[in-house]
Design a protein around this motif. Sequence first.
Motif, PDB file in Angstrom:
ATOM      1  N   ALA A  50       0.833  -1.214   0.000  1.00 26.33           N
ATOM      2  CA  ALA A  50       0.000   0.000   0.000  1.00 26.33           C
ATOM      3  C   ALA A  50       0.867   1.264   0.000  1.00 26.33           C
ATOM      4  N   LYS A  51       1.979   1.215   0.731  1.00 24.43           N
ATOM      5  CA  LYS A  51       2.843   2.398   0.846  1.00 24.43           C
ATOM      6  C   LYS A  51       3.879   2.502  -0.270  1.00 24.43           C
ATOM      7  N   GLY A  52       4.153   1.371  -0.929  1.00 24.66           N
ATOM      8  CA  GLY A  52       5.273   1.346  -1.872  1.00 24.66           C
ATOM      9  C   GLY A  52       6.584   1.440  -1.115  1.00 24.66           C
ATOM     10  N   ARG A  53       6.648   0.715  -0.005  1.00 23.80           N
ATOM     11  CA  ARG A  53       7.825   0.803   0.875  1.00 23.80           C
ATOM     12  C   ARG A  53       8.779  -0.355   0.628  1.00 23.80           C
ATOM     13  N   PRO A  54      10.116  -0.086   0.605  1.00 23.14           N
ATOM     14  CA  PRO A  54      11.084  -1.186   0.435  1.00 23.14           C
ATOM     15  C   PRO A  54      10.934  -2.208   1.564  1.00 23.14           C
ATOM     16  N   PRO A 138       3.857   1.529  10.229  1.00 25.34           N
ATOM     17  CA  PRO A 138       4.691   2.659   9.818  1.00 25.34           C
ATOM     18  C   PRO A 138       3.781   3.880   9.699  1.00 25.34           C
ATOM     19  N   SER A 139       4.346   5.011   9.364  1.00 21.43           N
ATOM     20  CA  SER A 139       3.509   6.177   9.106  1.00 21.43           C
ATOM     21  C   SER A 139       2.607   5.879   7.895  1.00 21.43           C
ATOM     22  N   ALA A 140       1.357   6.408   7.956  1.00 24.39           N
ATOM     23  CA  ALA A 140       0.339   6.025   6.968  1.00 24.39           C
ATOM     24  C   ALA A 140       0.355   6.924   5.736  1.00 24.39           C
ATOM     25  N   ASN A 141       1.529   7.084   5.144  1.00 24.91           N
ATOM     26  CA  ASN A 141       1.664   7.884   3.930  1.00 24.91           C
ATOM     27  C   ASN A 141       2.208   7.013   2.810  1.00 24.91           C
ATOM     28  N   THR A 142       2.058   7.472   1.586  1.00 26.17           N
ATOM     29  CA  THR A 142       2.787   6.850   0.484  1.00 26.17           C
ATOM     30  C   THR A 142       4.261   7.079   0.760  1.00 26.17           C
ATOM     31  N   PRO A 146       5.411  13.338   2.956  1.00 22.44           N
ATOM     32  CA  PRO A 146       5.488  13.666   4.383  1.00 22.44           C
ATOM     33  C   PRO A 146       4.529  12.787   5.181  1.00 22.44           C
ATOM     34  N   SER A 147       4.904  12.438   6.391  1.00 29.55           N
ATOM     35  CA  SER A 147       4.027  11.630   7.236  1.00 29.55           C
ATOM     36  C   SER A 147       2.709  12.371   7.478  1.00 29.55           C
ATOM     37  N   PRO A 148       1.604  11.610   7.609  1.00 29.99           N
ATOM     38  CA  PRO A 148       0.293  12.232   7.766  1.00 29.99           C
ATOM     39  C   PRO A 148       0.022  12.662   9.201  1.00 29.99           C
ATOM     40  N   LEU A 175       5.568  15.052  14.499  1.00 24.71           N
ATOM     41  CA  LEU A 175       6.758  14.402  13.924  1.00 24.71           C
ATOM     42  C   LEU A 175       6.834  12.999  14.530  1.00 24.71           C
ATOM     43  N   GLU A 176       7.514  12.093  13.824  1.00 18.57           N
ATOM     44  CA  GLU A 176       7.541  10.711  14.274  1.00 18.57           C
ATOM     45  C   GLU A 176       8.325  10.534  15.584  1.00 18.57           C
ATOM     46  N   SER A 177       8.193   9.336  16.131  1.00 18.53           N
ATOM     47  CA  SER A 177       8.844   9.035  17.408  1.00 18.53           C
ATOM     48  C   SER A 177      10.370   9.035  17.284  1.00 18.53           C
TER      49      SER A 177
HETATM   50 MG    MG Z   1       7.606   6.980   7.755  1.00 14.35          MG
END
Ligand code: MG
Length: 336
Positions: A50-54, A138-142, A146-148, A175-177
């Motif tokens: 869904a994210k296109g994440r490696p 993970p963060s729910a962005n493509t 930028p993270s949502p 911002l993320e943890s």
């Molecule tokens: Mg992220």
Amino acid sequence: MKTEYLSKDDIRRAADLILAGELVAFQTETVYGLGADATNSEAVEKIFKAKGRPADNPLIVHVDSIDMAESLASQIPEKAKILMDKFWPGPLTIILPVEEGLISEKVTGGLKTVGLRLPASKTAQALIHEVGRPIAAPSANTSGKPSPTQADHVWHDLKGKIAAIIDDGPTGVGLESTVIEIKDDQVLLYRPGGISQSDLEKIVGSVNLATSIDQAEQPKSPGLKYRHYAPDKPVKIFLADDEKLDKKIAQAHSQGHELGLLVSDETLGKIKISVKDHYSLGKERDIKIASQQLFAGLRFLEEAEVTLILAESMADLTGSEAYMNRLEKAAAGQYI
Ligand code: MG
Ligand code: TXA
């Protein structure tokens, strides 16, 4: 796939979807997360798709209690215990040796460690509790966006690709943890975030920035090798007290640029030249508000009719490491 838009009163529905192996985005105090049952490999694979994440960039596992964290880690160093007691629930992810066989190997990307976090958001806690299992998120962005920090950011990136979004309003931290690991009794900081280095140091003494550790030493946080955010439009950083700022803006205009400023009202008031668009980082120069607004502002200005985004440095404010880290990534280190 039709994406359901849920509220925080629909936790049971969200939990059922996760238990059925579907993806549900939910609010945490940092950014929205894209959650899947961490014990279900097929579900976890959907996150990467869904994210296109490696696939080799591991996911953070979210727990609803220190007990759940203890069950997933094969061993917890003393300093990790102290930091959990102090900062959990909260924006701190601790990388620990993973207890084998409990969570999917897709989550850890084959590493022998797992990043654990107990989020402070009541909705996130309720969801994990209702599911009764750890949630990988993970963060729910493509990937690359930028993270949502708002449900509509998630909607924009992932509508049609995930089962549901729980809208619980904007996130508080923005911002993320912070991501840390304890090795040989040393605290290594891999990603600055909601808990600052000095907050950590007050509790456990010196903390080493992972980037300053010998490059040869492995493994580092795999996320470090990916650029977090590659905007469609160029971003440059400016200093609020730059006496030549008006001149630089005029110069950018003369080069044909339409400018979008990401700026506090306080600083905007000092700029004499008017620009095409801007997004407010708060009334005063306040690092908490600026951090909350950074990602929303980058998203807003990417959609605006501008060709160059100029974003305000907050480096002179205490506790600005995480803000500056994300901004420098967005700007690829470029200053105007
Ligand atoms: Mg992220
Ligand atoms: O605030 C947050 O942390 C949000 C919310 C949703 O909790 N999550 C988040 O996840 O930002 P993500 O996947 O975008 O970032 C996770 C970071 C990555 O840099 C990853 O490489 C690192 O944590 N990480 C996760 N597990 C790791 C491990 N076992 N070893 C080293 N680094 C790890």
